[in-house]
Motif scaffolding. Structure first.
Motif, PDB file in Angstrom:
ATOM      1  N   PHE A 250       0.842  -1.187   0.000  1.00 33.56           N
ATOM      2  CA  PHE A 250       0.000   0.000   0.000  1.00 33.56           C
ATOM      3  C   PHE A 250       0.881   1.242   0.000  1.00 33.56           C
ATOM      4  CE2 PHE A 250       0.497  -1.158   4.495  1.00 33.56           C
ATOM      5  CZ  PHE A 250       0.956   0.025   5.051  1.00 33.56           C
ATOM      6  N   VAL A 251       0.287   2.380  -0.376  1.00 37.35           N
ATOM      7  CA  VAL A 251       0.964   3.674  -0.292  1.00 37.35           C
ATOM      8  C   VAL A 251       0.902   4.131   1.157  1.00 37.35           C
ATOM      9  CG1 VAL A 251       0.996   6.051  -1.108  1.00 37.35           C
ATOM     10  CG2 VAL A 251       0.251   4.214  -2.653  1.00 37.35           C
ATOM     11  N   PRO A 252       2.049   4.376   1.812  1.00 40.75           N
ATOM     12  CA  PRO A 252       2.010   4.722   3.242  1.00 40.75           C
ATOM     13  C   PRO A 252       1.073   5.870   3.588  1.00 40.75           C
ATOM     14  CG  PRO A 252       4.259   4.226   2.591  1.00 40.75           C
ATOM     15  CD  PRO A 252       3.436   4.201   1.329  1.00 40.75           C
ATOM     16  N   GLU A 253       1.023   6.919   2.780  1.00 40.63           N
ATOM     17  CA  GLU A 253       0.145   8.054   3.080  1.00 40.63           C
ATOM     18  C   GLU A 253      -1.333   7.682   3.003  1.00 40.63           C
ATOM     19  OE1 GLU A 253       0.667  11.632   0.884  1.00 40.63           O
ATOM     20  OE2 GLU A 253       2.712  11.979   1.574  1.00 40.63           O
TER      21      GLU A 253
ATOM     22  N   GLY B 258       6.557  -1.259  -6.030  1.00 42.34           N
ATOM     23  CA  GLY B 258       6.971   0.057  -5.563  1.00 42.34           C
ATOM     24  C   GLY B 258       5.849   1.061  -5.647  1.00 42.34           C
ATOM     25  N   THR B 259       5.706   1.881  -4.614  1.00 46.42           N
ATOM     26  CA  THR B 259       4.710   2.952  -4.621  1.00 46.42           C
ATOM     27  C   THR B 259       5.434   4.294  -4.636  1.00 46.42           C
ATOM     28  OG1 THR B 259       4.499   3.280  -2.220  1.00 46.42           O
ATOM     29  CG2 THR B 259       3.242   1.469  -3.203  1.00 46.42           C
ATOM     30  N   VAL B 260       4.977   5.199  -5.488  1.00 52.21           N
ATOM     31  CA  VAL B 260       5.582   6.522  -5.631  1.00 52.21           C
ATOM     32  C   VAL B 260       4.612   7.577  -5.114  1.00 52.21           C
ATOM     33  CG1 VAL B 260       6.661   8.146  -7.234  1.00 52.21           C
ATOM     34  CG2 VAL B 260       6.680   5.699  -7.748  1.00 52.21           C
ATOM     35  N   THR B 261       5.126   8.502  -4.310  1.00 53.75           N
ATOM     36  CA  THR B 261       4.363   9.661  -3.860  1.00 53.75           C
ATOM     37  C   THR B 261       5.143  10.903  -4.255  1.00 53.75           C
ATOM     38  OG1 THR B 261       3.480   8.455  -1.950  1.00 53.75           O
ATOM     39  CG2 THR B 261       3.368  10.860  -1.867  1.00 53.75           C
ATOM     40  N   LEU B 262       4.520  11.797  -5.011  1.00 57.11           N
ATOM     41  CA  LEU B 262       5.220  13.012  -5.429  1.00 57.11           C
ATOM     42  C   LEU B 262       4.222  14.130  -5.651  1.00 57.11           C
ATOM     43  CD1 LEU B 262       6.249  12.852  -9.191  1.00 57.11           C
ATOM     44  CD2 LEU B 262       4.638  11.267  -8.180  1.00 57.11           C
ATOM     45  N   GLY B 263       4.725  15.370  -5.651  1.00 57.86           N
ATOM     46  CA  GLY B 263       3.880  16.513  -5.944  1.00 57.86           C
ATOM     47  C   GLY B 263       4.048  17.640  -4.952  1.00 57.86           C
ATOM     48  N   PRO B 264       3.365  18.739  -5.193  1.00 55.84           N
ATOM     49  CA  PRO B 264       3.419  19.882  -4.271  1.00 55.84           C
ATOM     50  C   PRO B 264       2.697  19.570  -2.973  1.00 55.84           C
ATOM     51  CG  PRO B 264       1.805  20.272  -5.995  1.00 55.84           C
ATOM     52  CD  PRO B 264       2.531  19.008  -6.374  1.00 55.84           C
ATOM     53  N   ASP B 265       2.906  20.460  -1.982  1.00 57.62           N
ATOM     54  CA  ASP B 265       2.352  20.205  -0.651  1.00 57.62           C
ATOM     55  C   ASP B 265       0.835  20.014  -0.670  1.00 57.62           C
ATOM     56  OD1 ASP B 265       4.852  20.410   0.521  1.00 57.62           O
ATOM     57  OD2 ASP B 265       4.698  22.570   0.750  1.00 57.62           O
ATOM     58  N   PHE B 266       0.142  20.763  -1.528  1.00 60.22           N
ATOM     59  CA  PHE B 266      -1.323  20.724  -1.493  1.00 60.22           C
ATOM     60  C   PHE B 266      -1.919  19.608  -2.350  1.00 60.22           C
ATOM     61  CE2 PHE B 266      -0.267  23.324  -5.148  1.00 60.22           C
ATOM     62  CZ  PHE B 266      -1.171  22.915  -6.103  1.00 60.22           C
ATOM     63  N   LEU B 267      -1.093  18.898  -3.157  1.00 63.86           N
ATOM     64  CA  LEU B 267      -1.639  17.871  -4.034  1.00 63.86           C
ATOM     65  C   LEU B 267      -0.574  16.822  -4.334  1.00 63.86           C
ATOM     66  CD1 LEU B 267      -3.981  16.832  -5.792  1.00 63.86           C
ATOM     67  CD2 LEU B 267      -3.057  18.225  -7.677  1.00 63.86           C
TER      68      LEU B 267
ATOM     69  N   PHE C  42       0.541  13.122  -5.928  1.00 68.66           N
ATOM     70  CA  PHE C  42       0.217  12.112  -6.926  1.00 68.66           C
ATOM     71  C   PHE C  42       0.751  10.768  -6.454  1.00 68.66           C
ATOM     72  CE2 PHE C  42       0.769  16.143  -9.195  1.00 68.66           C
ATOM     73  CZ  PHE C  42      -0.458  16.250  -9.838  1.00 68.66           C
ATOM     74  N   TYR C  43      -0.012   9.688  -6.752  1.00 66.49           N
ATOM     75  CA  TYR C  43       0.358   8.358  -6.264  1.00 66.49           C
ATOM     76  C   TYR C  43       0.327   7.357  -7.411  1.00 66.49           C
ATOM     77  CZ  TYR C  43      -1.101  10.724  -1.957  1.00 66.49           C
ATOM     78  OH  TYR C  43      -1.255  11.626  -0.930  1.00 66.49           O
ATOM     79  N   ILE C  44       1.433   6.641  -7.572  1.00 70.44           N
ATOM     80  CA  ILE C  44       1.543   5.619  -8.613  1.00 70.44           C
ATOM     81  C   ILE C  44       2.120   4.357  -7.986  1.00 70.44           C
ATOM     82  CG2 ILE C  44       2.478   5.037 -10.876  1.00 70.44           C
ATOM     83  CD1 ILE C  44       3.002   8.027 -11.310  1.00 70.44           C
ATOM     84  N   VAL C  45       1.534   3.223  -8.315  1.00 70.20           N
ATOM     85  CA  VAL C  45       2.052   1.928  -7.864  1.00 70.20           C
ATOM     86  C   VAL C  45       2.592   1.182  -9.079  1.00 70.20           C
ATOM     87  CG1 VAL C  45       1.493  -0.294  -6.805  1.00 70.20           C
ATOM     88  CG2 VAL C  45       0.429   1.801  -5.943  1.00 70.20           C
ATOM     89  N   PHE C  46       3.792   0.638  -8.938  1.00 69.00           N
ATOM     90  CA  PHE C  46       4.371  -0.232  -9.952  1.00 69.00           C
ATOM     91  C   PHE C  46       4.378  -1.650  -9.396  1.00 69.00           C
ATOM     92  CE2 PHE C  46       6.045   3.966 -10.830  1.00 69.00           C
ATOM     93  CZ  PHE C  46       5.923   4.064 -12.205  1.00 69.00           C
ATOM     94  N   ALA C  47       3.410  -2.467  -9.837  1.00 71.82           N
ATOM     95  CA  ALA C  47       3.316  -3.868  -9.405  1.00 71.82           C
ATOM     96  C   ALA C  47       4.092  -4.709 -10.417  1.00 71.82           C
ATOM     97  CB  ALA C  47       1.858  -4.299  -9.325  1.00 71.82           C
ATOM     98  N   LEU C  48       5.168  -5.331  -9.967  1.00 75.74           N
ATOM     99  CA  LEU C  48       6.047  -6.072 -10.856  1.00 75.74           C
ATOM    100  C   LEU C  48       6.100  -7.544 -10.465  1.00 75.74           C
ATOM    101  CD1 LEU C  48       9.107  -3.613 -10.880  1.00 75.74           C
ATOM    102  CD2 LEU C  48       7.023  -3.507 -12.265  1.00 75.74           C
ATOM    103  N   ARG C  49       6.394  -8.366 -11.445  1.00 79.91           N
ATOM    104  CA  ARG C  49       6.660  -9.777 -11.178  1.00 79.91           C
ATOM    105  C   ARG C  49       7.689 -10.264 -12.187  1.00 79.91           C
ATOM    106  NH1 ARG C  49       0.611 -11.712 -13.033  1.00 79.91           N
ATOM    107  NH2 ARG C  49       0.872 -11.517 -15.295  1.00 79.91           N
ATOM    108  N   MET C  50       8.519 -11.184 -11.743  1.00 79.00           N
ATOM    109  CA  MET C  50       9.539 -11.731 -12.629  1.00 79.00           C
ATOM    110  C   MET C  50       8.914 -12.765 -13.558  1.00 79.00           C
ATOM    111  SD  MET C  50      13.269 -13.321 -11.627  1.00 79.00           S
ATOM    112  CE  MET C  50      12.596 -14.651 -10.605  1.00 79.00           C
ATOM    113  N   ILE C  51       9.352 -12.737 -14.819  1.00 76.24           N
ATOM    114  CA  ILE C  51       8.932 -13.745 -15.788  1.00 76.24           C
ATOM    115  C   ILE C  51      10.167 -14.500 -16.276  1.00 76.24           C
ATOM    116  CG2 ILE C  51       6.823 -12.544 -16.461  1.00 76.24           C
ATOM    117  CD1 ILE C  51       8.264 -11.422 -18.879  1.00 76.24           C
ATOM    118  N   GLU C  52       9.964 -15.418 -17.186  1.00 77.60           N
ATOM    119  CA  GLU C  52      11.044 -16.287 -17.659  1.00 77.60           C
ATOM    120  C   GLU C  52      12.262 -15.475 -18.089  1.00 77.60           C
ATOM    121  OE1 GLU C  52      12.249 -20.127 -17.872  1.00 77.60           O
ATOM    122  OE2 GLU C  52      10.113 -19.654 -17.659  1.00 77.60           O
TER     123      GLU C  52
END
Length: 351
Positions: free
Chosen positions: A133-136, A229-238, A240-250
């Motif tokens: 989860f995104v900590p915030e 990995g979860t990314v949190t970025l942006g100015p103080d008032f807003l 943005f949240y992005i999650v990168f869900a990864l899995r290894m393949i062959e």
């Protein structure tokens, strides 16, 4: 000592961390349907029973090895297509048409959960830990949308460290900032990296957006099980949240799914604002990812000459190598890993 040597877990195509891994989008599995999924080298049948719960079961019927994804969902169980043996949600055989009483046969099932529009499977022998989860946003009701699904020609560990590669923000993305990451382990399977920034006084862009920030530019990563990995970025008032869900393949490559998230806002206006924010967040993610795409198609990662700017990367490598490792396809626990190989101090590699 090289941090990604063959018997460490980091960047190892035969090992991965015990944890939660995304299997497929929730919307692709309707009630009464079953899907064949290959996850970390292991073949599964994932179906949704009448209760609505997603159930993950090892793929092959123990009678003659037919794939259960060819079968039919009945209630919360699944019946093999070949000879109609039926297994319940716990993988226990409950009916064999040719016998009055079923044999004492059981197929391994795996814990599942649904979050951010994905079905996740707990891969491991121990009791499931926290979903990524995104900590915030741990206790926040959110809207989300699934972004791009992609394949990269490198290991998930290598793809994740790009977001904490401080120097590449200057060289690849042309941001005139000195970025320093501070790490904190939330638990043995999750670590955060938060930034402090310096410089940028001669940049028109930085001077334009600086009034939006009371402190440093917000940019933080949270890594779960070395794979999400979860990314949190942006100015103080807003933020943005992005999650990168990864899995290894062959072959030690990566299959990934991005998830765009924003806190839920009430009413029709809130719904409209969130649609716009989800779209805007996707554009922000696309901007930062497009510059690195070429690198991940050709990279042969081996950090032989670390510098001070690579400290966060070395900390992440150490964090990965401390976690419980499983073997590709069998999902057996990796035994006889020397402690010194998993806990060496990353600062010792920095000149």
């Amino acid at each position: 000592m090289s941090p990604n040597k063959p018997h460490s877990t980091f960047n190892n195509s035969t090992q991965f961390i015990e944890g939660w891994y995304w299997a497929l989008p929730s919307k692709e599995l309707k009630v009464g349907k079953v899907k064949a999924v290959t996850l970390l080298g292991r073949n599964l049948a994932i179906y949704r029973g009448i209760s609505g719960q997603a159930i993950a079961i090892d793929a092959y019927c123990p009678h003659m090895g037919a794939h259960l994804a060819e079968g039919k969902v009945e209630g919360d169980g699944i019946r093999c297509f070949f000879h109609n043996w039926k297994y319940d949600a716990e993988g226990i055989c409950v009916d064999i048409p040719s016998l009055e009483k079923p044999l004492s046969v059981c197929i391994k099932t795996w814990e599942t959960a649904e979050q951010y529009g994905l079905i996740w499977v707990w891969v491991g022998k121990e009791k499931p830990d926290l979903l990524p989860f995104v900590p915030e946003l741990e206790q926040v009701d959110c809207d989300y949308s699934l972004g791009i699904r992609f394949i990269k020609n490198c290991h998930p560990n290598v793809l994740l460290i790009n977001a904490i590669d401080a120097h590449h923000f200057n060289t690849v993305h042309n941001l005139p900032l000195e970025i320093v990451f501070e790490s904190q382990e939330l638990n043995p399977n999750a670590i955060t990296f938060s930034n402090t920034t310096k410089g940028g006084d001669n940049s028109r862009l930085i001077n334009l957006i600086r009034p939006l920030y009371q402190n440093e530019v917000t940019y933080s990563m949270c890594y779960w099980y070395g794979s999400t990995g979860t990314v949190t970025l942006g100015p103080d008032f807003l933020h943005f949240y992005i999650v990168f869900a990864l899995r290894m393949i062959e072959g030690g490559k990566t299959e990934g799914q991005t998830i765009i998230i924003t806190p839920k806002r009430s009413g029709c206006l809130g719904w409209g604002i969130n649609r716009g924010l989800l779209w805007l967040t996707q554009q922000v993610g696309n901007y930062f990812s497009k510059g690195d795409t070429q690198v991940f198609q050709t990279i042969k990662f081996d950090i032989k000459t670390p510098t001070k700017a690579d400290r966060s990367i070395l900390e992440f490598i150490q964090h990965v190598n401390r976690q419980k490792a499983l073997t590709w396809e069998t999902w057996d626990v990796v035994e006889n890993v020397e402690n010194s190989d998993r806990t060496y101090p990353p600062t010792s590699l920095v000149p």
